[in-house]
Write an enzyme that holds these catalytic residues in place. Structure first.
Site, short mmCIF file in Angstrom:
data_model
loop_
_atom_site.label_atom_id
_atom_site.label_comp_id
_atom_site.label_asym_id
_atom_site.label_seq_id
_atom_site.Cartn_x
_atom_site.Cartn_y
_atom_site.Cartn_z
N SER A 21 -40.38 9.79 -24.56
CA SER A 21 -41.75 9.63 -25.03
C SER A 21 -42.55 8.64 -24.18
CB SER A 21 -41.72 9.22 -26.50
OG SER A 21 -43.00 9.20 -27.07
N ASP A 69 -49.11 10.59 -24.01
CA ASP A 69 -47.93 9.85 -23.59
C ASP A 69 -46.99 10.79 -22.84
OD1 ASP A 69 -47.20 11.33 -25.81
OD2 ASP A 69 -45.90 9.78 -26.66
N ASP A 73 -44.33 12.53 -23.39
CA ASP A 73 -43.93 13.85 -23.91
C ASP A 73 -45.08 14.54 -24.63
OD1 ASP A 73 -43.95 12.23 -26.19
OD2 ASP A 73 -42.24 13.24 -27.09
N ASP A 78 -46.88 14.03 -27.33
CA ASP A 78 -47.01 14.21 -28.77
C ASP A 78 -48.01 13.23 -29.38
OD1 ASP A 78 -45.50 11.87 -28.65
OD2 ASP A 78 -44.02 12.51 -30.13
#
Length: 449
Positions: A100, A241, A243, A245
């Site tokens: 992340s 960010d 990833d 999400d």
């Protein structure tokens, strides 16, 4: 690493804490657990751009296949893309190799069930038991029973992009945008989605080299985005960010729009369109006083849960809510997705602005967020939960709350991982609340360190 699953994933420094050996064992354990209810379960695997992703993806895959499970690798895609594609491909589970917002030396492994929701506590508990007790679940199957990598078509990213575009019913022609992909998983798909919907897009943070994910870019470092939006005279900017999400946005002046403001703007749109199920939004204890004041004025109910997207989603499902999220920019639009999705959130925010006819600055300016001050009190680990029983501390909290009245609040939370108690005070006067937070943190430290 302590408890194996943190906030729904296994995370650590790649090849030190999160080793390929651990990933292989994790693959075997999860393949075994899912294999008890489904012969040859299929795992769909995606990853972000950090250099350790290939190593961990291959180790995981070997573990899955050693228990007879099959694997579909769809390459570099955002975490929410896997939550969507696990349903589109009819897989039994989705797996994301990503840490992340963390820097590139970290990595993580996250699991989704066949419906695109995070795996439940029972699954995590069973897998943890197998690994922490070092139980050998490998039956050493041979021949046709061994799993294999199935061919993934080349359309995974396109399927995800088409799904994202289907969540809005306006076009963005004439809107100049800057999009920061954090040199992460959204570096190819994000710009394409906005361009296909007619926007004039400048994409930054889209040159990953395996080590520059989240490095001075993305939602944790939006300064470059803010500057470029102002320089280009853009309508607004979006930062994801690693990833993708989460979303942090900024208006045409480069002023940030966090998760609280995003939810306010989108909740108003959804209410106007009769899409806000139960007239309800789910948020966490960290949500700003200004967020609550806006929702109250808009006639929208709010339910509060603990910090963490898992808790937000659980309450959304329990209460039948369509919108929920966190100040950090992790927003769930449950009528479209099963998890937080930064690109989806950006699309919904932009749609809300187009429908309202307002600039991002005008819409954001209607939500007056209060300053927040966070101070840490160092305590002995066994005393983290004792502060609320101390008469002197309770008296000081009551005194501060009385002084703040309806124009602020006190929130005290023990850290889940460190010998700390976190003191957060919100109010209109930054100097005043800073002094209050310092005084309260010092008292907690003195009483329980």
């Amino acid at each position: 690493m302590g408890s194996l699953f943190g906030n729904g994933d296994v995370r650590g420094v790649a090849n030190s804490e999160l080793t390929p050996e651990l990933a292989f064992k994790l693959g075997k354990a999860t393949g075994y657990v899912l294999g008890k209810s489904k012969e040859k379960p299929v795992f769909l695997i995606g990853k972000d751009t950090r250099m350790s992703a290939d190593m961990l993806e291959d180790a995981l895959s070997a573990g899955f296949m050693a228990t007879g499970a099959n694997v579909i690798k769809v390459g570099v895609l955002p975490t929410p893309a896997i939550a969507y594609l696990v349903r589109a491909y009819g897989a039994d589970a989705g797996v994301v190799v990503s840490a992340s917002h963390n820097s590139f030396e970290y990595n993580g492994i996250k699991f989704y069930n066949g419906e695109g929701f995070k795996m439940d506590d029972a699954f995590e508990s069973e897998v943890e038991t197998i690994l922490l007790r070092d139980i050998d679940v490998n039956s050493h199957i041979t021949g046709a029973k061994v799993g294999r990598c199935l061919d993934a078509d080349d359309e995974a990213a396109d399927k995800y992009a088409e799904y994202l575009k289907s969540t809005v019913d306006v076009d963005f022609k004439g809107k100049k945008l800057v999009v920061d992909c954090a040199n992460g998983a959204a570096y190819e798909v994000a710009g394409k989605v906005f361009e296909d919907l007619g926007a004039d897009v400048t994409v930054i943070g889209n040159s990953p080299d395996g080590t520059n994910i989240n490095d001075k870019c993305g939602s944790t470092h939006p300064q470059m985005l803010q500057q470029m939006v102002k320089e280009q005279g853009a309508f607004m900017g979006f930062a994801f960010d690693g990833d993708a999400d989460r979303l942090i946005a900024c208006d045409e002046k480069g002023e940030l729009i966090d998760g609280d403001k995003l939810m306010c703007i989108c909740a108003q749109m959804m209410k106007d369109r009769e899409e806000l199920a139960g007239n309800l939004v789910i948020s966490t204890v960290m949500s700003n006083v200004g967020f609550h004041k806006f929702m109250k004025k808009a006639g929208i109910d709010v339910e509060i849960t603990s910090v963490g997207d898992r808790y937000v989603l659980d309450m959304m499902l329990e209460k039948g809510a369509a919108l929920g999220g966190e100040q950090s920019g992790h927003i769930i639009f449950l009528n479209h997705a099963t998890t937080g999705d930064g690109i989806l959130s950006a699309l919904q925010l932009l749609q809300a602005l187009v429908l309202s006819g307002k600039t991002a600055g005008d819409a954001s300016g209607q939500i007056q967020l209060y300053p927040q001050v966070l101070k840490n009190a160092k305590v002995r680990i066994e005393n983290k939960a004792q502060f609320n029983r101390d008469p002197e501390i309770r008296a000081l909290i009551a005194e501060i709350e009385e002084k703040l009245g309806d124009e602020g609040r006190v929130l005290i939370r023990p850290s889940s991982t460190e010998p700390l108690v976190r003191v957060m005070i919100e109010g209109q006067n930054i100097d005043e609340i800073t002094e209050m937070a310092q005084k309260l943190a010092r008292l907690i430290t003195r009483r329980f360190s």
